[in-house]
Scaffold this active site. Sequence first.
Site, PDB file in Angstrom:
ATOM      1  N   ARG A   1       0.828  -1.217   0.000  1.00 16.08           N
ATOM      2  CA  ARG A   1       0.000   0.000   0.000  1.00 16.08           C
ATOM      3  C   ARG A   1       0.863   1.268   0.000  1.00 16.08           C
ATOM      4  NH1 ARG A   1      -2.374  -3.480  -1.093  1.00 16.08           N
ATOM      5  NH2 ARG A   1      -4.146  -4.496  -0.144  1.00 16.08           N
TER       6      ARG A   1
ATOM      7  N   SER B   1     -10.668   1.332   4.034  1.00 17.33           N
ATOM      8  CA  SER B   1      -9.876   1.170   5.264  1.00 17.33           C
ATOM      9  C   SER B   1      -9.101   2.455   5.518  1.00 17.33           C
ATOM     10  CB  SER B   1      -8.889   0.014   5.106  1.00 17.33           C
ATOM     11  OG  SER B   1      -9.603  -1.188   5.005  1.00 17.33           O
TER      12      SER B   1
ATOM     13  N   GLU C   1      -3.847   4.850   5.710  1.00 13.79           N
ATOM     14  CA  GLU C   1      -3.867   4.445   4.294  1.00 13.79           C
ATOM     15  C   GLU C   1      -4.441   5.617   3.481  1.00 13.79           C
ATOM     16  OE1 GLU C   1      -5.162   0.386   3.596  1.00 13.79           O
ATOM     17  OE2 GLU C   1      -5.947   0.982   1.642  1.00 13.79           O
TER      18      GLU C   1
END
Length: 316
Positions: free
Chosen positions: A163, A215, A304
């Site tokens: 990520r 998320s 994130e």
Amino acid sequence: MDEILEVERNVSLKPFTTLKAGGKAEWFLIARTVDALAEAAIRFQKDRTPTTTLGSGSNVLPSEDGVPGVTILNRANRIKIGPDGEVTAESGCSFQELFLKTVQSGYGGLEFAVGIPGSLGGALVSNAGAYRGCVSEFLTELEVVFDSKRQWVSPSWMEFSYRDSLLRKEHPPEAVVLRVKMRLPAGDMKRSYDEAREYQRQRIGKQPPSPSAGSFFKNVNDQQLSNSLPGLPLPLKAAGIVPAGYLIEAAGMKGFRLGGAMLGLRHANFILNMDSATADEIFFLAQTVKVRILERFGVSLEEEVLYLGDWSRLRG
Ligand SMILES: Cc1cc2nc3c(=O)[nH]c(=O)nc-3n(C[C@H](O)[C@H](O)[C@H](O)COP(=O)(O)OP(=O)(O)OC[C@H]3O[C@@H](n4cnc5c(N)ncnc54)[C@H](O)[C@@H]3O)c2cc1C
């Protein structure tokens, strides 16, 4: 600001984010073709104007105090599928659309993209993925504007990891991704659709329908922590991965609310905009989560979701 490019001033970014929150872009323009995107990027890099490229706004929170410089909404979305699974896709195309088109042309590999509601460009910046797949896997080349030049670079230029990429670093270089080339394996249409349908079914069970950016925090890679958590499923323990949602739930914060922002009941790692939450409220909720998790588990959660613009008033 510019006579050639159609730039507007003080445009609210709220409608262009899936969290439906945030302030205004100082300057704003829509790039409908890859050449327009490249031209704008070259021009603003030469002028040293801070530039933010926005895809579907599904992984960002713009500051209530605004985003300085130019925000370019990327709508360059053409996809070309050649023989042998060679795909050239513009960065403003929808990642899910890319999956559908490649499957219909007989190629597989992108099944995990179903349910990730962003553009290909946004997916690349965060190396988006799910179900053990991620976008960087099939890349062969990227076209970027960097150093005021339009150029093709190899995937290693992006420094992809979980990520993460070069363009998410604390002081990232001014760069815009224009297009990518990928090579996909031959696929089986029925098997790809079945796999994607199963992923979608699992998502529907977990994901709340209210506005969110998915998320909010990254999962934690920490073998010692995972060993210390008795309720953690065995495969996660073996991999040393602790889902951020697991920690938030274990800290008793599921459903915790701050103004119009709330931690999901179905999925505690989702911050939901339940009732016209401001970017400030979402930010404060995220900071509260980080403090609690640090106190309780000694772990610093990392976002994130990317904060856009000027946050100096809240960071103090
Ligand atoms: C319901 C939901 C579920 C989600 N599920 C997942 C999931 O399973 N896995 C996952 O990884 N993510 C998931 N996400 C997060 C998000 O969808 C992905 O990160 C997505 O790839 C972001 O794409 P975007 O176009 O919306 O990016 P944006 O939010 O528009 O932008 C994200 C960042 O990328 C930069 N950027 C965008 N385009 C370019 C470009 N062309 N050049 C340079 N920089 C660019 C922006 O400036 C910003 O910093 C989910 C989000 C939601 C709302």
